[in-house]
Design an enzyme around this catalytic site. Structure first.
Site, mmCIF file in Angstrom:
data_model
loop_
_atom_site.group_PDB
_atom_site.id
_atom_site.type_symbol
_atom_site.label_atom_id
_atom_site.label_comp_id
_atom_site.label_asym_id
_atom_site.label_seq_id
_atom_site.Cartn_x
_atom_site.Cartn_y
_atom_site.Cartn_z
ATOM 1 N N ASP A 46 0.822 -1.225 0.000
ATOM 2 C CA ASP A 46 0.000 0.000 0.000
ATOM 3 C C ASP A 46 0.851 1.269 0.000
ATOM 4 O O ASP A 46 0.578 2.205 -0.749
ATOM 5 C CB ASP A 46 -1.069 0.001 1.105
ATOM 6 C CG ASP A 46 -0.527 -0.070 2.523
ATOM 7 O OD1 ASP A 46 0.693 -0.261 2.703
ATOM 8 O OD2 ASP A 46 -1.336 0.061 3.460
ATOM 9 N N ASP A 182 -5.425 -0.609 5.876
ATOM 10 C CA ASP A 182 -6.193 -1.009 7.058
ATOM 11 C C ASP A 182 -7.476 -0.197 7.181
ATOM 12 O O ASP A 182 -8.552 -0.732 7.461
ATOM 13 C CB ASP A 182 -5.361 -0.805 8.331
ATOM 14 C CG ASP A 182 -4.108 -1.660 8.347
ATOM 15 O OD1 ASP A 182 -3.977 -2.541 7.470
ATOM 16 O OD2 ASP A 182 -3.260 -1.439 9.235
HETATM 17 MG MG MG Z 1 -2.634 -1.220 13.784
#
Ligand code: MG
Ligand code: ADP
Length: 399
Positions: A46, A182
């Site tokens: 990413d 995330d």
């Molecule tokens: Mg984390």
């Protein structure tokens, strides 16, 4: 499993709202949920503007929240130290807040920094996402605040916009140089699908149907329960190494190097950077291949892709550790279709793809291998692609 997860969030929401009343007096304006995640493939890509393929977990962080007009921000977590942290939104600045409250306070700071008219709030968290296991409890915490603030202050932000705010909180306020994966997973995943993420243009993410159970498969998440201390500094060093390699190659990011151009690039790079570049380029190819297999309805074909990804993280990127390697070896030895460490590395969790019915044999084998090596027993969860962040109370569809 997803139905169960949502029912679970629903029933947990009542208890979390009750705890809020006891802590802060009066009812919350609402209850929101944000999940943890596991990444199927696309690790350490990413921050190189590359690709990833995460799913959201059924485990979530619930947040009971109420807006305040006096600019105060009060924070409490069922997983915290029992105290209420009392802050002032106007006084938030990087370095001012330490410990777990930096993640949620950072989101409020990032929203204000981005020019959104946000005030204070009373926030009570209660999470089933294991912390520090590589399952992104930190992103779940941040994204719960982002969606709750979006609701409380009627910001009207899109999923990727909320994810960017949450990432900014982790980078700029909590001081951790993570990429966007995330937070994108926690906000934008949907049930029964994996999220095909292009970190250069998060807005262009795609849902890839992932009918794990329908195809007679199970996905285990095996938490090694170890975190090796070199983790934090090493992450920053790897990221810096990738950026240096891209600069030496004259590229904006390693994402811009194709598999065809790789051999020549490897010859041109200093020996310490070449394996990093090989990992990133081959890992991006593995994401594309995994998406193709899923779209063909052949989720079992992910197995060898996962295992190849692990070898690359172990041998080229060098972020695995003896415990994660042991899980992979033991699981494959017991007939798993594929396995790899997931998350940043140096410990954390391993994902294992198995045929339905093989869960206990594979889990038992890993547990036995851990006992034989003198490690603490690992923690084993079953994952299934669940929904991203959302409002639970008032129930969706009501004003
Ligand atoms: Mg984390
Ligand atoms: P991961 O995100 O993989 O779980 P991190 O180290 O990035 O691991 O984040 C874990 C940290 O996030 C914890 O040490 C704690 O500070 C914070 N955290 C996560 N969830 C909670 C929670 N429910 N309550 C309080 N703190 C939390």
């Amino acid at each position: 499993m997803n139905r169960t997860a949502q029912w679970d969030d629903d029933s947990r929401a009542e208890g979390v709202a009750d705890d809020f009343r006891r802590l802060f007096g009066g009812a919350p304006d609402g209850v929101w949920a944000a999940p943890g995640r596991v990444n199927l493939i696309g690790e350490h890509t990413d921050y190189n503007d590359g690709f990833a393929l995460p799913i959201a977990l059924p485990q979530t962080t619930l947040l009971a929240a109420r807006g305040r007009t006096d600019g105060r921000l009060r924070l409490h977590s069922a997983q915290g130290d029992g105290r209420i942290t009392d802050l002032v939104v106007a006084g938030l600045a990087p370095g001012v807040v330490t410990g777990w409250t930096a993640y949620p306070a950072g989101v409020v700071w990032a929203l204000a920094e981005a020019g959104h008219a946000v005030g204070g709030a009373d926030l009570h968290f209660d999470s089933t996402v294991p912390t520090g296991a590589g399952l992104s409890s930190s992103a779940a915490l941040e994204c719960a605040v982002a969606v709750a603030y979006d609701g409380l202050y009627e910001l009207g932000l899109t999923g990727p916009e909320l994810a960017r705010i949450a990432q900014r909180a982790e980078n700029g306020f909590a001081g951790i140089p993570c990429g966007i994966m995330d937070q994108m997973a926690s906000v934008c995943c949907t049930a029964e699908a994996a999220l095909h993420l292009d970190a250069r243009t998060p807005e262009s993410h795609r849902q890839v149907p992932f009918d794990l159970r329908g195809q007679g498969l199970r996905l285990l998440v095996i938490d090694t329960r170890v975190t090796h201390d070199l983790g934090d500094g090493a992450y920053a060093a790897l990221r810096a190494g990738c950026e240096r390699a891209a600069a030496l190659l004259g590229l904006p990011a390693l994402r811009d190097l194709s598999a065809d151009e790789l051999p020549q690039a490897l010859r041109a790079l200093p020996p310490e950077l070449a394996p990093l570049v090989r990992h990133v380029v081959t890992e991006n190819v593995r994401v594309t291949e995994a998406v193709t297999r899923l779209r063909e309805g052949n989720a079992a074909a992910l197995g060898p892709i996962l295992t190849a990804g692990h070898a690359s993280l172990r041998d080229d990127y060098r972020v695995s550790c003896p415990e994660t390697d042991l899980v992979v070896t033991a699981a494959l030895g017991a007939g798993a279709l594929g396995a790899r460490m997931t998350g940043g590395g140096f410990g954390g969790s391993v994902i294992v793809l198995v045929e339905a019915g093989r869960e206990s044999a594979v889990g038992g084998s890993v547990t036995a291998a851990f006992a034989a090596a003198g490690h603490r027993p690992p923690r084993i969860l079953e994952a299934a692609p669940a929904a991203g962040a959302r409002r639970i109370r008032p129930a969706p569809g009501t004003p």
